[in-house]
Design a protein around this motif. Structure first.
Motif, PDB file in Angstrom:
ATOM      1  N   THR A  70       0.829  -1.211   0.000  1.00  0.00           N
ATOM      2  CA  THR A  70       0.000   0.000   0.000  1.00  0.00           C
ATOM      3  C   THR A  70       0.862   1.259   0.000  1.00  0.00           C
ATOM      4  OG1 THR A  70      -2.009   0.966   0.956  1.00  0.00           O
ATOM      5  CG2 THR A  70      -0.296   0.299   2.503  1.00  0.00           C
ATOM      6  N   ALA A  71       2.055   1.193   0.581  1.00  0.00           N
ATOM      7  CA  ALA A  71       2.973   2.338   0.502  1.00  0.00           C
ATOM      8  C   ALA A  71       3.357   2.598  -0.958  1.00  0.00           C
ATOM      9  CB  ALA A  71       4.223   2.088   1.341  1.00  0.00           C
ATOM     10  N   GLY A  72       3.609   1.521  -1.706  1.00  0.00           N
ATOM     11  CA  GLY A  72       3.899   1.667  -3.128  1.00  0.00           C
ATOM     12  C   GLY A  72       2.710   2.243  -3.883  1.00  0.00           C
ATOM     13  N   ASP A  73       1.508   1.803  -3.519  1.00  0.00           N
ATOM     14  CA  ASP A  73       0.294   2.358  -4.125  1.00  0.00           C
ATOM     15  C   ASP A  73       0.241   3.878  -3.944  1.00  0.00           C
ATOM     16  OD1 ASP A  73      -0.573  -0.131  -4.893  1.00  0.00           O
ATOM     17  OD2 ASP A  73      -2.262  -0.226  -3.506  1.00  0.00           O
ATOM     18  N   HIS A  74       0.618   4.315  -2.754  1.00  0.00           N
ATOM     19  CA  HIS A  74       0.529   5.744  -2.450  1.00  0.00           C
ATOM     20  C   HIS A  74       1.527   6.563  -3.266  1.00  0.00           C
ATOM     21  CE1 HIS A  74      -2.127   4.527   0.771  1.00  0.00           C
ATOM     22  NE2 HIS A  74      -2.372   5.795   1.042  1.00  0.00           N
ATOM     23  N   VAL A  75       2.659   5.969  -3.597  1.00  0.00           N
ATOM     24  CA  VAL A  75       3.598   6.648  -4.489  1.00  0.00           C
ATOM     25  C   VAL A  75       2.924   6.902  -5.832  1.00  0.00           C
ATOM     26  CG1 VAL A  75       5.749   6.414  -5.785  1.00  0.00           C
ATOM     27  CG2 VAL A  75       5.669   5.745  -3.378  1.00  0.00           C
ATOM     28  N   GLY A  76       2.306   5.850  -6.384  1.00  0.00           N
ATOM     29  CA  GLY A  76       1.617   5.993  -7.661  1.00  0.00           C
ATOM     30  C   GLY A  76       0.477   6.998  -7.584  1.00  0.00           C
ATOM     31  N   TYR A  77      -0.318   6.922  -6.521  1.00  0.00           N
ATOM     32  CA  TYR A  77      -1.463   7.824  -6.362  1.00  0.00           C
ATOM     33  C   TYR A  77      -1.000   9.275  -6.296  1.00  0.00           C
ATOM     34  CZ  TYR A  77      -5.784   9.731  -4.334  1.00  0.00           C
ATOM     35  OH  TYR A  77      -6.918  10.462  -4.089  1.00  0.00           O
ATOM     36  N   ALA A 113     -13.197   2.986  -7.750  1.00  0.00           N
ATOM     37  CA  ALA A 113     -12.177   2.664  -6.756  1.00  0.00           C
ATOM     38  C   ALA A 113     -11.934   1.166  -6.654  1.00  0.00           C
ATOM     39  CB  ALA A 113     -12.586   3.218  -5.390  1.00  0.00           C
ATOM     40  N   ALA A 114     -12.961   0.357  -6.955  1.00  0.00           N
ATOM     41  CA  ALA A 114     -12.806  -1.096  -6.863  1.00  0.00           C
ATOM     42  C   ALA A 114     -11.728  -1.618  -7.802  1.00  0.00           C
ATOM     43  CB  ALA A 114     -14.140  -1.785  -7.173  1.00  0.00           C
ATOM     44  N   ALA A 115     -11.389  -0.853  -8.853  1.00  0.00           N
ATOM     45  CA  ALA A 115     -10.353  -1.295  -9.790  1.00  0.00           C
ATOM     46  C   ALA A 115      -9.007  -1.453  -9.102  1.00  0.00           C
ATOM     47  CB  ALA A 115     -10.233  -0.301 -10.947  1.00  0.00           C
ATOM     48  N   PHE A 143      -9.963   5.679  -2.304  1.00  0.00           N
ATOM     49  CA  PHE A 143      -8.744   4.986  -2.729  1.00  0.00           C
ATOM     50  C   PHE A 143      -8.145   4.159  -1.609  1.00  0.00           C
ATOM     51  CE2 PHE A 143      -4.084   5.130  -2.602  1.00  0.00           C
ATOM     52  CZ  PHE A 143      -3.781   4.384  -3.721  1.00  0.00           C
ATOM     53  N   LEU A 144      -8.079   4.720  -0.401  1.00  0.00           N
ATOM     54  CA  LEU A 144      -7.383   4.069   0.704  1.00  0.00           C
ATOM     55  C   LEU A 144      -7.946   2.690   1.038  1.00  0.00           C
ATOM     56  CD1 LEU A 144      -5.245   4.109   2.895  1.00  0.00           C
ATOM     57  CD2 LEU A 144      -6.861   5.348   4.361  1.00  0.00           C
ATOM     58  N   PRO A 145      -9.282   2.522   1.244  1.00  0.00           N
ATOM     59  CA  PRO A 145      -9.768   1.176   1.576  1.00  0.00           C
ATOM     60  C   PRO A 145      -9.536   0.170   0.459  1.00  0.00           C
ATOM     61  CG  PRO A 145     -11.575   2.797   1.620  1.00  0.00           C
ATOM     62  CD  PRO A 145     -10.326   3.534   1.285  1.00  0.00           C
ATOM     63  N   SER A 147      -7.049   0.211  -1.681  1.00  0.00           N
ATOM     64  CA  SER A 147      -5.626  -0.111  -1.660  1.00  0.00           C
ATOM     65  C   SER A 147      -5.296  -1.073  -0.528  1.00  0.00           C
ATOM     66  CB  SER A 147      -4.798   1.171  -1.513  1.00  0.00           C
ATOM     67  OG  SER A 147      -3.435   0.874  -1.308  1.00  0.00           O
ATOM     68  N   LEU A 148      -5.831  -0.816   0.661  1.00  0.00           N
ATOM     69  CA  LEU A 148      -5.556  -1.686   1.808  1.00  0.00           C
ATOM     70  C   LEU A 148      -6.095  -3.095   1.569  1.00  0.00           C
ATOM     71  CD1 LEU A 148      -6.309   0.758   4.768  1.00  0.00           C
ATOM     72  CD2 LEU A 148      -4.061  -0.093   4.033  1.00  0.00           C
ATOM     73  N   ALA A 149      -7.312  -3.197   1.038  1.00  0.00           N
ATOM     74  CA  ALA A 149      -7.903  -4.513   0.782  1.00  0.00           C
ATOM     75  C   ALA A 149      -7.105  -5.268  -0.274  1.00  0.00           C
ATOM     76  CB  ALA A 149      -9.360  -4.358   0.346  1.00  0.00           C
ATOM     77  N   GLY A 150      -6.732  -4.565  -1.346  1.00  0.00           N
ATOM     78  CA  GLY A 150      -5.939  -5.210  -2.392  1.00  0.00           C
ATOM     79  C   GLY A 150      -4.563  -5.614  -1.905  1.00  0.00           C
ATOM     80  N   SER A 151      -3.971  -4.782  -1.060  1.00  0.00           N
ATOM     81  CA  SER A 151      -2.641  -5.085  -0.513  1.00  0.00           C
ATOM     82  C   SER A 151      -2.686  -6.327   0.369  1.00  0.00           C
ATOM     83  CB  SER A 151      -2.116  -3.893   0.284  1.00  0.00           C
ATOM     84  OG  SER A 151      -1.986  -2.757  -0.538  1.00  0.00           O
ATOM     85  N   LEU A 152      -3.723  -6.443   1.174  1.00  0.00           N
ATOM     86  CA  LEU A 152      -3.876  -7.636   2.009  1.00  0.00           C
ATOM     87  C   LEU A 152      -4.081  -8.876   1.157  1.00  0.00           C
ATOM     88  CD1 LEU A 152      -6.067  -6.234   4.921  1.00  0.00           C
ATOM     89  CD2 LEU A 152      -3.750  -7.183   5.118  1.00  0.00           C
ATOM     90  N   LEU A 153      -4.837  -8.737   0.069  1.00  0.00           N
ATOM     91  CA  LEU A 153      -5.035  -9.873  -0.843  1.00  0.00           C
ATOM     92  C   LEU A 153      -3.708 -10.315  -1.447  1.00  0.00           C
ATOM     93  CD1 LEU A 153      -6.777 -11.791  -2.598  1.00  0.00           C
ATOM     94  CD2 LEU A 153      -6.998  -9.891  -4.234  1.00  0.00           C
TER      95      LEU A 153
END
Length: 206
Positions: A70-77, A113-115, A143-145, A147-153
């Protein structure tokens, strides 16, 4: 022949904070736009997952890797928000492949956001979707939820596979003969090489 079990034990014997740090960094590199590495992050996390030999270690590694993703996601976001409509023409996107950017953008338009969650297991596209979300000015509270859900997956899949492989190594060692393990090792090396070559080809022709 017990070299595989010994290899698993050698990884497990390394200081767990070090393993967690490396796994988190690999997860960040896999997800962080423009960061990347020669060794695919998912492969590194899977290999380090063999150290998750106890429920406590598994839970800790699962959380560390998810936070790295999710930290990497935030860089992209953040980059997507900064460059917005110019994001498609940036060096990072061109390096990963413009066609993958278009797929990420299309997924975002169709699913919102589900994407960010739905593309999590799609190579390259998962790295670009957070940036596409930022460029599209997707609200952060949506975006945050995702990202967190996808990161956990993502973390559960690769840490779980690594932990399963580590737990199974000793048992498989007793079932398979020497030639079978050599063949399996050769197949694994070929698969890893093909994955790297496919990623480079996708980047070069994107």
């Amino acid at each position: 022949m017990d070299w595989i079990a010994e290899g698993v034990q050698a990884v497990s014997d390394l200081p767990f904070p070090l393993l967690g740090l490396v796994a988190g960094a690999m997860a960040f590199a896999e997800s962080g736009l423009g960061v990347g590495s020669v060794l695919p992050g998912e492969t590194g996390v899977l290999l380090l997952g063999v150290a998750a030999t106890t429920p406590g270690r598994f839970a800790a590694l699962l959380l560390i890797v998810a936070l790295g993703v999710t930290a990497g996601d935030h860089v992209g976001y953040w980059l997507g928000q900064r460059y917005a409509g110019r994001m498609r023409d940036t060096r990072a996107v061109r390096r990963l492949g413009v066609r993958h950017w278009d797929r990420a953008t299309d997924a975002l338009h169709r699913h919102g956001a589900a994407a960010v969650f739905l593309t999590r297991l799609v190579p390259v596209v998962r790295t670009l979707t957070p940036a596409a979300a930022g460029a599209a000015h997707l609200p952060y509270n949506r975006f945050l939820p995702a990202s967190l859900a996808g990161s956990l997956l993502w973390s559960a899949v690769y840490v779980g596979l690594g932990a399963f492989a580590g737990a199974s190594a000793a048992h498989l060692e007793g079932l398979l003969g020497r030639f079978s393990w050599l063949l399996l090792a050769a197949v694994a090396l070929v698969a890893a090489a093909v994955a790297v070559l496919r990623r480079r080809a996708a980047t070069d022709h994107g």
